[in-house]
Scaffold this active site. Sequence first.
Site, mmCIF file in Angstrom:
data_model
loop_
_atom_site.group_PDB
_atom_site.id
_atom_site.type_symbol
_atom_site.label_atom_id
_atom_site.label_comp_id
_atom_site.label_asym_id
_atom_site.label_seq_id
_atom_site.Cartn_x
_atom_site.Cartn_y
_atom_site.Cartn_z
ATOM 1 N N SER A 1 1.685 -11.326 26.904
ATOM 2 C CA SER A 1 1.413 -12.521 26.102
ATOM 3 C C SER A 1 2.488 -13.587 26.260
ATOM 4 O O SER A 1 2.234 -14.751 25.969
ATOM 5 C CB SER A 1 1.266 -12.148 24.622
ATOM 6 O OG SER A 1 2.442 -11.528 24.146
ATOM 7 N N HIS B 1 9.671 -9.485 30.808
ATOM 8 C CA HIS B 1 10.484 -8.802 29.795
ATOM 9 C C HIS B 1 10.172 -7.321 29.822
ATOM 10 O O HIS B 1 9.047 -6.905 30.114
ATOM 11 C CB HIS B 1 10.237 -9.379 28.395
ATOM 12 C CG HIS B 1 8.796 -9.508 28.039
ATOM 13 N ND1 HIS B 1 8.003 -10.537 28.505
ATOM 14 C CD2 HIS B 1 7.988 -8.719 27.288
ATOM 15 C CE1 HIS B 1 6.767 -10.388 28.052
ATOM 16 N NE2 HIS B 1 6.736 -9.289 27.311
HETATM 17 P P1 5GP Z 1 4.003 -8.873 25.841
HETATM 18 O O1 5GP Z 1 2.769 -8.768 24.984
HETATM 19 O O2 5GP Z 1 4.026 -10.187 26.606
HETATM 20 O O3 5GP Z 1 4.274 -7.695 26.720
HETATM 21 O O4 5GP Z 1 5.213 -8.897 24.832
HETATM 22 C C1 5GP Z 1 5.639 -10.044 24.166
HETATM 23 C C2 5GP Z 1 6.414 -9.590 22.965
HETATM 24 O O5 5GP Z 1 7.118 -10.717 22.460
HETATM 25 C C3 5GP Z 1 5.553 -9.054 21.830
HETATM 26 O O6 5GP Z 1 5.907 -7.703 21.546
HETATM 27 C C4 5GP Z 1 5.833 -9.996 20.667
HETATM 28 O O7 5GP Z 1 5.907 -9.336 19.425
HETATM 29 C C5 5GP Z 1 7.170 -10.613 21.069
HETATM 30 N N1 5GP Z 1 7.387 -11.963 20.566
HETATM 31 C C6 5GP Z 1 6.477 -12.987 20.524
HETATM 32 N N2 5GP Z 1 7.046 -14.085 20.015
HETATM 33 C C7 5GP Z 1 8.346 -13.755 19.724
HETATM 34 C C8 5GP Z 1 9.442 -14.487 19.173
HETATM 35 O O8 5GP Z 1 9.350 -15.675 18.845
HETATM 36 N N3 5GP Z 1 10.609 -13.820 19.022
HETATM 37 C C9 5GP Z 1 10.761 -12.503 19.377
HETATM 38 N N4 5GP Z 1 11.943 -11.950 19.177
HETATM 39 N N5 5GP Z 1 9.744 -11.788 19.914
HETATM 40 C C10 5GP Z 1 8.558 -12.413 20.078
#
Ligand code: 5GP
Length: 114
Positions: free
Chosen positions: A95, A100
């Site tokens: 997302s 990361h």
């Molecule tokens: P993905 O879904 O891309 O693998 O992980 C993105 C992660 O970023 C999610 O676990 C979500 O909770 C985290 N996340 C989204 N927005 C923010 C933010 O503003 N600050 C922090 N610390 N984490 C975020």
Amino acid sequence: MSACLFCGIVKREIKGDIVYQDDSLVAFRDINPKAPVHLLIVPRKHISTLLEVEQGDRGLIGDIFYVAAQLATDQGISKDGFRVVVNCGPGAGQSVYHVHFHLLGGRLFTWPPG
Ligand code: 5GP
Ligand code: ZN
């Protein structure tokens, strides 16, 4: 202001609960944790997904795994086991398009992941 959320956290333009940083990496707590310990480890360099990692980034990616293991120990989750996860692309649930590595621990995990 950075257009990318995680570039914003890396540059301290956006608030983040940073637990580790060095010249090339930053680790901070996930805002919506999926486990008692849920950190995100990111390169300072903007790379949108794992597919955009280049030959010259190979050492950087290795450093992320080294730091993940150190942080797992620091956070007290190394003994019982922990997970390092990269979601790549929409089908995997990525997302935020700044690569990361999720470091998750402090509870039992099932396999296969959902
Ligand atoms: P993905 O879904 O891309 O693998 O992980 C993105 C992660 O970023 C999610 O676990 C979500 O909770 C985290 N996340 C989204 N927005 C923010 C933010 O503003 N600050 C922090 N610390 N984490 C975020
Ligand atoms: Zn970025």
